[in-house]
Write a protein that holds these residues in place. Structure first.
Motif, PDB file in Angstrom:
ATOM      1  N   TRP A 220       0.832  -1.215   0.000  1.00  0.00           N
ATOM      2  CA  TRP A 220       0.000   0.000   0.000  1.00  0.00           C
ATOM      3  C   TRP A 220       0.863   1.260   0.000  1.00  0.00           C
ATOM      4  CZ3 TRP A 220      -5.251  -0.538  -0.421  1.00  0.00           C
ATOM      5  CH2 TRP A 220      -6.013   0.624  -0.307  1.00  0.00           C
ATOM      6  N   ASN A 221       2.024   1.183   0.621  1.00  0.00           N
ATOM      7  CA  ASN A 221       2.902   2.351   0.725  1.00  0.00           C
ATOM      8  C   ASN A 221       3.974   2.393  -0.359  1.00  0.00           C
ATOM      9  OD1 ASN A 221       1.616   3.356   3.029  1.00  0.00           O
ATOM     10  ND2 ASN A 221       2.890   2.118   4.398  1.00  0.00           N
ATOM     11  N   SER A 222       3.923   1.496  -1.324  1.00  0.00           N
ATOM     12  CA  SER A 222       4.941   1.471  -2.390  1.00  0.00           C
ATOM     13  C   SER A 222       4.948   2.799  -3.142  1.00  0.00           C
ATOM     14  CB  SER A 222       4.654   0.328  -3.369  1.00  0.00           C
ATOM     15  OG  SER A 222       4.758  -0.921  -2.743  1.00  0.00           O
ATOM     16  N   TYR A 223       6.139   3.291  -3.395  1.00  0.00           N
ATOM     17  CA  TYR A 223       6.245   4.585  -4.071  1.00  0.00           C
ATOM     18  C   TYR A 223       7.235   4.554  -5.244  1.00  0.00           C
ATOM     19  CZ  TYR A 223       7.151   9.527  -4.911  1.00  0.00           C
ATOM     20  OH  TYR A 223       7.295  10.744  -5.516  1.00  0.00           O
ATOM     21  N   VAL A 224       8.470   4.140  -4.972  1.00  0.00           N
ATOM     22  CA  VAL A 224       9.517   4.267  -5.990  1.00  0.00           C
ATOM     23  C   VAL A 224       9.200   3.409  -7.211  1.00  0.00           C
ATOM     24  CG1 VAL A 224      11.959   3.919  -6.486  1.00  0.00           C
ATOM     25  CG2 VAL A 224      11.266   4.827  -4.267  1.00  0.00           C
ATOM     26  N   TRP A 225       8.923   2.106  -6.993  1.00  0.00           N
ATOM     27  CA  TRP A 225       8.715   1.214  -8.136  1.00  0.00           C
ATOM     28  C   TRP A 225       7.468   1.591  -8.946  1.00  0.00           C
ATOM     29  CZ3 TRP A 225      11.378  -1.641 -11.172  1.00  0.00           C
ATOM     30  CH2 TRP A 225      10.758  -2.586 -11.996  1.00  0.00           C
TER      31      TRP A 225
END
Length: 291
Positions: A220-225
């Motif tokens: 849910w908190n993934s950002y970079v990829w």
């Protein structure tokens, strides 16, 4: 009589000391809790402030005189935040499900099965934990691009389905299950998969629940990829949505609208953690204690 009086004085001093210690302890915990919770309070408070009132505050106010929900309306109408939430839910569910299958089978193999080079393979697995994820992003990006998986759920999911830490955590938990149960099951003709499904998974349920919840939070908190692998808004996750709100949706200065979007995104995780917090703590403690 003197002995009784002295004894009562000692008891009184002990009670006073315990009361003092309790006051100091809970005062410190309360102060620390306020420090930890203040950013969340400020986020929620700001989300209910209007754009004009927020910008007119030369000194930030800790209370709201005229709350508004317009920021939440804008977050779901001027930017397709609802679509991004659905994409994130799909990505999270698929990634977590595949990861659980891989982690459970891998942990079972390393904890119960015997095969040549098992210890060496597991040592190599553990060595991968020393490599920061950022160092393999370029390799993953090239691989996904060569496979024509950019702007797809496959491209989002595949690099996230392996976790050496979760395999290690569940393996340690599996190893706490007595070998006698496994040997008795084999004598009775029980297959490895049946033993895993009927015995090991139910016993290790707290740890598996913990792994599931932590993976959900991670996805849910993934950002970079997601920011790197998608440029089609049909596959944007909430992390992309926050950036879109900042850059295109409302302008860089509309902080209340951004805070409203962050609150809407954070609420599911807060509820999840509050509901399963005891299971998370129990699972981590169980997985980290051997013997």
């Amino acid at each position: 009589m003197q002995d009784n009086i002295d004894y009562e004085k000692i008891e009184a001093r002990d009670r006073a000391g315990k009361i003092t210690q309790g006051i100091v302890k809970y005062t410190f915990l309360t102060f620390w809790a306020l420090i930890v919770l203040f950013p969340f309070y400020w986020m929620i408070l700001t989300s209910f402030k209007s754009y004009s009132s927020y910008n007119s505050e030369y000194v930030p106010r800790l209370i709201i005189t005229s709350p508004t929900i317009q920021n939440y309306v804008s977050a779901f109408t001027e930017v397709t935040l609802g679509r991004y939430l659905i994409n994130t839910a799909i990505f999270t569910i698929i990634t977590t499900a595949i990861m659980l299958v891989i982690v459970v089978l891998s942990a079972f193999a390393f904890s119960r099965l015997e095969f040549p080079g098992k210890n060496l393979v597991f040592a190599l697995f553990l060595s991968l934990m020393m490599i920061p994820n950022e160092l393999v992003i370029i390799t993953n990006y090239v691989t996904i691009t060569d496979l024509n998986m950019r702007n797809s759920y496959q491209g989002l999911v595949l690099p996230s389905v392996i976790s050496v830490f979760y395999i290690y955590l569940l393996k340690e938990n599996f190893e706490q299950i007595p070998d006698e149960l496994y040997k008795a099951a084999k004598v009775d003709g029980t297959s490895d998969m049946r033993f895993l499904w009927r015995v090991m998974i139910p016993i290790s349920k707290p740890t598996i629940i913990t792994i599931t919840i932590l993976k959900v939070i991670e996805c849910w908190n993934s950002y970079v990829w997601p920011r790197l692998i998608t440029d089609d808004s049909n596959y944007f996750l909430v992390s992309n949505g926050i950036q879109e709100i900042r850059e295109n949706g409302f302008g860089r200065e509309n902080i209340p609208a951004m805070m409203a979007a962050v609150v809407a995104i954070s609420v599911p995780l807060m509820i999840l953690f509050l509901v399963f917090r005891k299971k998370i703590m129990a699972g981590v403690a169980r997985g980290g204690t051997k013997g």
